[in-house]
Design a protein around this motif. Structure first.
Motif, PDB file in Angstrom:
ATOM      1  N   LYS A   1       9.886  23.861  -9.515  1.00 42.49           N
ATOM      2  CA  LYS A   1      11.131  23.595  -9.577  1.00 42.49           C
ATOM      3  C   LYS A   1      11.534  23.890 -11.133  1.00 42.49           C
ATOM      4  N   ASP A   2      12.778  24.154 -11.640  1.00 41.85           N
ATOM      5  CA  ASP A   2      12.934  24.368 -13.002  1.00 41.85           C
ATOM      6  C   ASP A   2      12.982  22.913 -13.744  1.00 41.85           C
ATOM      7  N   VAL A   3      12.379  22.964 -14.863  1.00 42.19           N
ATOM      8  CA  VAL A   3      11.976  21.466 -15.609  1.00 42.19           C
ATOM      9  C   VAL A   3      13.208  20.909 -15.886  1.00 42.19           C
ATOM     10  N   LYS A   4      14.598  21.743 -15.800  1.00 39.07           N
ATOM     11  CA  LYS A   4      15.776  20.927 -15.915  1.00 39.07           C
ATOM     12  C   LYS A   4      16.081  20.057 -15.050  1.00 39.07           C
ATOM     13  N   ASN A   5      15.273  20.091 -13.899  1.00 41.29           N
ATOM     14  CA  ASN A   5      15.484  19.075 -12.799  1.00 41.29           C
ATOM     15  C   ASN A   5      14.667  17.902 -12.747  1.00 41.29           C
ATOM     16  N   LEU A   6      14.023  17.929 -13.549  1.00 39.41           N
ATOM     17  CA  LEU A   6      12.855  17.022 -13.780  1.00 39.41           C
ATOM     18  C   LEU A   6      13.440  15.710 -13.787  1.00 39.41           C
ATOM     19  N   THR A   7      13.033  14.608 -13.136  1.00 44.43           N
ATOM     20  CA  THR A   7      13.678  13.309 -12.882  1.00 44.43           C
ATOM     21  C   THR A   7      12.886  12.345 -13.690  1.00 44.43           C
ATOM     22  N   ARG A   8      13.519  11.158 -14.167  1.00 44.90           N
ATOM     23  CA  ARG A   8      12.841  10.181 -15.085  1.00 44.90           C
ATOM     24  C   ARG A   8      11.538   9.732 -14.420  1.00 44.90           C
ATOM     25  N   ASP A   9      11.594   9.355 -13.203  1.00 38.09           N
ATOM     26  CA  ASP A   9      10.384   8.749 -12.280  1.00 38.09           C
ATOM     27  C   ASP A   9       9.282   9.841 -12.508  1.00 38.09           C
ATOM     28  N   GLU A  10       9.603  11.139 -12.291  1.00 40.85           N
ATOM     29  CA  GLU A  10       8.471  12.233 -12.216  1.00 40.85           C
ATOM     30  C   GLU A  10       7.999  12.212 -13.776  1.00 40.85           C
ATOM     31  N   ALA A  11       8.919  12.136 -14.780  1.00 47.00           N
ATOM     32  CA  ALA A  11       8.564  12.112 -16.386  1.00 47.00           C
ATOM     33  C   ALA A  11       7.478  10.896 -16.592  1.00 47.00           C
ATOM     34  N   LYS A  12       8.063   9.961 -16.176  1.00 47.31           N
ATOM     35  CA  LYS A  12       6.898   8.907 -16.258  1.00 47.31           C
ATOM     36  C   LYS A  12       5.732   9.133 -15.660  1.00 47.31           C
ATOM     37  N   GLU A  13       5.558   9.330 -14.557  1.00 47.69           N
ATOM     38  CA  GLU A  13       4.261   9.755 -13.800  1.00 47.69           C
ATOM     39  C   GLU A  13       3.480  10.566 -14.495  1.00 47.69           C
ATOM     40  N   ILE A  14       3.982  11.521 -15.080  1.00 46.03           N
ATOM     41  CA  ILE A  14       3.253  12.760 -15.618  1.00 46.03           C
ATOM     42  C   ILE A  14       2.900  12.101 -16.978  1.00 46.03           C
ATOM     43  N   TYR A  15       3.709  11.460 -17.718  1.00 48.36           N
ATOM     44  CA  TYR A  15       3.187  10.756 -18.985  1.00 48.36           C
ATOM     45  C   TYR A  15       2.160   9.826 -18.845  1.00 48.36           C
ATOM     46  N   TYR A  16       2.170   9.098 -17.768  1.00 49.65           N
ATOM     47  CA  TYR A  16       1.015   8.169 -17.555  1.00 49.65           C
ATOM     48  C   TYR A  16      -0.133   8.878 -16.992  1.00 49.65           C
ATOM     49  N   LYS A  17      -0.014   9.779 -16.058  1.00 46.92           N
ATOM     50  CA  LYS A  17      -1.214  10.346 -15.698  1.00 46.92           C
ATOM     51  C   LYS A  17      -2.039  11.435 -16.423  1.00 46.92           C
ATOM     52  N   GLU A  18      -1.073  12.235 -17.185  1.00 43.28           N
ATOM     53  CA  GLU A  18      -1.450  13.472 -18.014  1.00 43.28           C
ATOM     54  C   GLU A  18      -1.710  13.200 -19.171  1.00 43.28           C
TER      55      GLU A  18
END
Length: 228
Positions: A52-69
């Motif tokens: 999916k286009d990163v423009k559609n990245l949600t806050r919840d997804e971003a938080k999970e990526i920040y935490y795990k990655e």
């Protein structure tokens, strides 16, 4: 479930990582919340979801990526010094995992040496003339917030990290004492009620006995005139 340490660090990074940006001169190209399209693609693939286009990245997804990655993989959760954890987390996002690992090894996990290594790394980047001032401002902001961040994390560590088991024993003592006091009070109340009931019953029995005696020894009055 994330930690308080991570949550507080993310609040600080939210200031330096904006919304959607698509700068053709940025090596990361299109990003949102500081997360590149490539990172988002990898995340979606791991979740077995279509790209999916990163423009559609949600806050919840971003938080999970920040935490795990970034947070966990950088080791930020495990460092005893919260200031170093914050700086390393920011470095993982800003430099990428490969470069950040090199910088950590070079610093020997010393905060000052690590920050100095980051500054030197900025100067070596081909985009230094274009983005250098912003990178240095970013690092200055992280340094500025480090003390308050460490204070916040240390003040809430018992709520989010290590557990003070002595609190549990104290709570148990209070609970037992309270229960014992309630039981004693309940027993006292019941004893008093029982005594009142016994007294009432005893009085009732006395009255009943008195009535029976009177009816037996006293002539019955029928309303008729008594004759000699």
């Amino acid at each position: 479930m994330t930690s308080k340490k991570f949550e507080e660090a993310l609040k600080i990074l939210d200031v330096v990582e904006g919304g959607y940006v698509n700068d053709p001169n940025d090596p990361g190209k299109a990003t949102k919340y500081g997360i590149t399209q490539r990172t988002y693609n990898n995340y979606r693939m791991m979740q077995k979801l279509p790209s999916k286009d990163v423009k559609n990245l949600t806050r919840d997804e971003a938080k999970e990526i920040y935490y795990k990655e970034y947070w966990l993989k950088s080791g930020a959760e495990d460092y005893k010094d919260p200031k170093f954890s914050l700086a390393v987390f920011d470095g993982e996002v800003n430099h990428g995992p490969n470069v950040n690992k090199k910088l950590k090894n070079k610093s020997g996990n010393n905060l000052k040496k690590y920050l100095d290594a980051r500054r030197e790394e900025y100067k070596l980047d081909k985009n230094y003339n274009r983005y250098g001032e912003g990178w240095f401002n970013r690092l200055a902001y992280i340094e500025e917030r480090a003390d308050s961040y460490a204070e916040t994390v240390n003040n809430t560590s018992n709520l989010s990290g290590s557990i003070d088991y002595t609190l549990y024993s104290k709570l148990d003592e209070v609970k037992k004492t309270t229960q014992n006091n309630l039981l004693k009070q309940l027993k006292t109340d019941n004893d008093e009620k029982l005594q009142r009931y016994q007294d009432m019953l005893y009085e009732s029995m006395l009255k009943s006995s008195s009535k029976n005696t009177t009816s037996k020894d006293t002539p019955k009055i029928t309303g008729k005139t008594l004759k000699n």
